[in-house]
Design a protein around this motif. Sequence first.
Motif, mmCIF file in Angstrom:
data_model
loop_
_atom_site.group_PDB
_atom_site.id
_atom_site.type_symbol
_atom_site.label_atom_id
_atom_site.label_comp_id
_atom_site.label_asym_id
_atom_site.label_seq_id
_atom_site.Cartn_x
_atom_site.Cartn_y
_atom_site.Cartn_z
ATOM 1 N N ARG A 18 0.839 -1.210 0.000
ATOM 2 C CA ARG A 18 0.000 0.000 0.000
ATOM 3 C C ARG A 18 0.869 1.254 0.000
ATOM 4 N NH1 ARG A 18 -3.118 -3.151 3.610
ATOM 5 N NH2 ARG A 18 -2.105 -2.165 5.401
ATOM 6 N N PHE A 19 1.925 1.214 0.806
ATOM 7 C CA PHE A 19 2.828 2.365 0.862
ATOM 8 C C PHE A 19 3.452 2.637 -0.502
ATOM 9 C CE2 PHE A 19 7.321 3.611 1.185
ATOM 10 C CZ PHE A 19 7.175 4.901 1.680
ATOM 11 N N LEU A 20 3.937 1.597 -1.153
ATOM 12 C CA LEU A 20 4.569 1.769 -2.459
ATOM 13 C C LEU A 20 3.564 2.255 -3.491
ATOM 14 C CD1 LEU A 20 6.852 -1.407 -2.505
ATOM 15 C CD2 LEU A 20 7.590 0.967 -2.249
ATOM 16 N N ALA A 21 2.348 1.737 -3.432
ATOM 17 C CA ALA A 21 1.318 2.177 -4.379
ATOM 18 C C ALA A 21 0.985 3.651 -4.185
ATOM 19 C CB ALA A 21 0.054 1.328 -4.207
ATOM 20 N N ASP A 22 1.017 4.118 -2.948
ATOM 21 C CA ASP A 22 0.643 5.501 -2.658
ATOM 22 C C ASP A 22 1.807 6.478 -2.798
ATOM 23 O OD1 ASP A 22 -1.901 4.617 -2.059
ATOM 24 O OD2 ASP A 22 -1.563 4.549 0.112
ATOM 25 N N GLU A 23 3.022 6.055 -2.460
ATOM 26 C CA GLU A 23 4.128 6.996 -2.289
ATOM 27 C C GLU A 23 5.236 6.905 -3.341
ATOM 28 O OE1 GLU A 23 4.008 9.366 -0.161
ATOM 29 O OE2 GLU A 23 2.264 8.702 0.977
ATOM 30 N N LEU A 24 5.364 5.764 -4.011
ATOM 31 C CA LEU A 24 6.431 5.636 -5.011
ATOM 32 C C LEU A 24 6.025 6.386 -6.278
ATOM 33 C CD1 LEU A 24 9.066 4.426 -6.120
ATOM 34 C CD2 LEU A 24 7.775 2.345 -6.706
ATOM 35 N N PRO A 25 6.744 7.461 -6.650
ATOM 36 C CA PRO A 25 6.379 8.220 -7.848
ATOM 37 C C PRO A 25 6.472 7.351 -9.104
ATOM 38 C CG PRO A 25 7.903 9.478 -6.480
ATOM 39 C CD PRO A 25 7.873 8.081 -5.928
ATOM 40 N N LYS A 26 5.435 7.407 -9.937
ATOM 41 C CA LYS A 26 5.415 6.571 -11.136
ATOM 42 C C LYS A 26 6.585 6.892 -12.064
ATOM 43 C CE LYS A 26 2.509 4.976 -14.948
ATOM 44 N NZ LYS A 26 3.562 5.125 -15.960
ATOM 45 N N ALA A 27 6.892 8.185 -12.193
ATOM 46 C CA ALA A 27 7.990 8.555 -13.084
ATOM 47 C C ALA A 27 9.300 7.925 -12.620
ATOM 48 C CB ALA A 27 8.132 10.071 -13.143
ATOM 49 N N LEU A 28 9.465 7.806 -11.299
ATOM 50 C CA LEU A 28 10.690 7.226 -10.753
ATOM 51 C C LEU A 28 10.713 5.715 -10.972
ATOM 52 C CD1 LEU A 28 13.258 8.018 -9.316
ATOM 53 C CD2 LEU A 28 12.053 7.813 -7.126
ATOM 54 N N SER A 29 9.598 5.040 -10.713
ATOM 55 C CA SER A 29 9.564 3.588 -10.924
ATOM 56 C C SER A 29 9.704 3.252 -12.407
ATOM 57 C CB SER A 29 8.278 2.984 -10.356
ATOM 58 O OG SER A 29 7.141 3.456 -11.043
ATOM 59 N N ASP A 30 9.163 4.109 -13.278
ATOM 60 C CA ASP A 30 9.317 3.881 -14.719
ATOM 61 C C ASP A 30 10.788 3.961 -15.131
ATOM 62 O OD1 ASP A 30 6.632 3.469 -15.105
ATOM 63 O OD2 ASP A 30 6.218 5.479 -15.889
ATOM 64 N N LYS A 31 11.529 4.913 -14.558
ATOM 65 C CA LYS A 31 12.957 5.014 -14.875
ATOM 66 C C LYS A 31 13.701 3.756 -14.439
ATOM 67 C CE LYS A 31 15.374 8.807 -14.622
ATOM 68 N NZ LYS A 31 16.043 10.056 -14.160
ATOM 69 N N VAL A 32 13.367 3.243 -13.260
ATOM 70 C CA VAL A 32 14.016 2.023 -12.778
ATOM 71 C C VAL A 32 13.654 0.850 -13.679
ATOM 72 C CG1 VAL A 32 14.171 0.386 -10.862
ATOM 73 C CG2 VAL A 32 14.113 2.850 -10.405
ATOM 74 N N ARG A 33 12.360 0.732 -14.014
ATOM 75 C CA ARG A 33 11.894 -0.387 -14.851
ATOM 76 C C ARG A 33 12.540 -0.368 -16.224
ATOM 77 N NH1 ARG A 33 7.841 -0.544 -18.507
ATOM 78 N NH2 ARG A 33 7.145 1.526 -17.849
ATOM 79 N N MET A 34 12.751 0.825 -16.779
ATOM 80 C CA MET A 34 13.319 0.948 -18.118
ATOM 81 C C MET A 34 14.842 0.974 -18.122
ATOM 82 S SD MET A 34 10.717 0.732 -19.914
ATOM 83 C CE MET A 34 11.621 0.887 -21.445
ATOM 84 N N GLY A 35 15.451 0.841 -16.962
ATOM 85 C CA GLY A 35 16.903 0.773 -16.895
ATOM 86 C C GLY A 35 17.591 2.093 -17.136
ATOM 87 N N GLU A 36 16.884 3.202 -16.961
ATOM 88 C CA GLU A 36 17.500 4.514 -17.172
ATOM 89 C C GLU A 36 18.340 4.904 -15.955
ATOM 90 O OE1 GLU A 36 14.654 7.453 -18.325
ATOM 91 O OE2 GLU A 36 13.725 6.182 -19.850
ATOM 92 N N ALA A 37 19.386 5.675 -16.210
ATOM 93 C CA ALA A 37 20.269 6.097 -15.126
ATOM 94 C C ALA A 37 19.522 7.038 -14.183
ATOM 95 C CB ALA A 37 21.493 6.797 -15.698
ATOM 96 N N LEU A 38 19.656 6.801 -12.887
ATOM 97 C CA LEU A 38 19.031 7.670 -11.891
ATOM 98 C C LEU A 38 19.979 8.799 -11.525
ATOM 99 C CD1 LEU A 38 17.375 5.086 -9.471
ATOM 100 C CD2 LEU A 38 16.391 6.186 -11.486
ATOM 101 N N THR A 39 19.438 9.986 -11.386
ATOM 102 C CA THR A 39 20.246 11.131 -10.978
ATOM 103 C C THR A 39 20.405 11.134 -9.464
ATOM 104 O OG1 THR A 39 18.336 12.589 -10.683
ATOM 105 C CG2 THR A 39 19.289 12.441 -12.914
#
Length: 398
Positions: A18-39
């Motif tokens: 529930r916490f992850l569904a509410d608080e994890l920003p989608k744009a951030l999880s999308d970057k992780v899922r797509m293997g993009e470099a995190l700043t």
Amino acid sequence: MDLSYSPDEQAFRQEVRRFLADELPKALSDKVRMGEALTKGDHESWHAILNARGWLAPNWPKAYGGAEWNAVQRHIFEEECALLHAPRIVPFGLAMLGPVLQKYGSDAQKAHYLPRILNGDDWWCQGYSEPGAGSDLASLKTRAVRDSDHYIVNGQKTWTTLGQHADMIFCLVRTDPDAKPQEGISFLLIDMATPGIEVRPIVLLDGSAEVNEVWFTDVKVPVQNLVGEENKGWTYAKYLLTHERTNIAGVGFSKAGLEAVKRIARAERTNGRPLIENPHFAARLARAEIDLMALATTNLRMISKAAAGQAPGVESSMLKVKGTVIRQEINDLARRACGPHALPFASEAIEGDNALPGPDYARPVAAQYFNNRKLSIYGGSNEIQRNIIAKTMLGGGR
């Protein structure tokens, strides 16, 4: 529901979801899922979200601002974060240095550094490995010579992960060159802004530069930045490594990777049928899944021992070897499933407007494959871990 967990543990898993569904920003999880470099900002924003919930330091006591979770809770949290593509918590300050300071640091060091780690005021990196001193860490040559109320540090560290972002580095340094290798090492905390420190990036196979060389030339470090006693640093280093290896099996990441392979294999076609129906590919996928199920069960056994207060033994080495072999196999399956779409691996070829044509799921595959070749090397190479297993389980031996 997973019957291998108690009702309280299952309820905790639902709370994490529930916490992850509410608080994890989608744009951030999308970057992780797509293997993009995190700043650096990406890491810091997730750090702040977890800290606001009180979940940033799962293994810290509540007295120091931690969540004080048991080993099973930490495992559940790490697994759910991997499955939902949350960024990994940068471990150096939180999972490595923090426990060392809590056990061996002075009262002044605890009061100053621990709140700054939680608040994100300091970004720490690890100064352990050197050229010629990786798995054989005790042969390190970086020197620290006492000069009145300072140490003068000279030498080189390598493979310093995210050192380009760091404000501080904790280092193993040689303070007694005449002692036996493990007996002449000290543990220093060093400000990265000190004159004489140079950070040089190392470009990896996937095109990223997440690791670095760090050079020290006549760097002055206050004596009060010594952790514990001089020449006792090897004791603190070993204690730190027990925390570094608490999630060494990487079960959550392998589960997420396996689900990704299945999605790719359902989408890709061979001879007019989904790849997942190809008997050769399906058999290899099944072997990986069976191995992962066995690994997960073994990992839970070790976690249960840790929760009961038993220190991990040779099982850590076994999990390290098998866990990395499975993750690399899953990476290879994904790469093979994508076929020619997996050819680009340089970061500039998979991100933003420059991305090459092909399905989205193929974009991170080659980068992950190449980057994860390191898994069987860092944290104690698999060859060294096999020696530890043989010596411990078979006794003595050459």
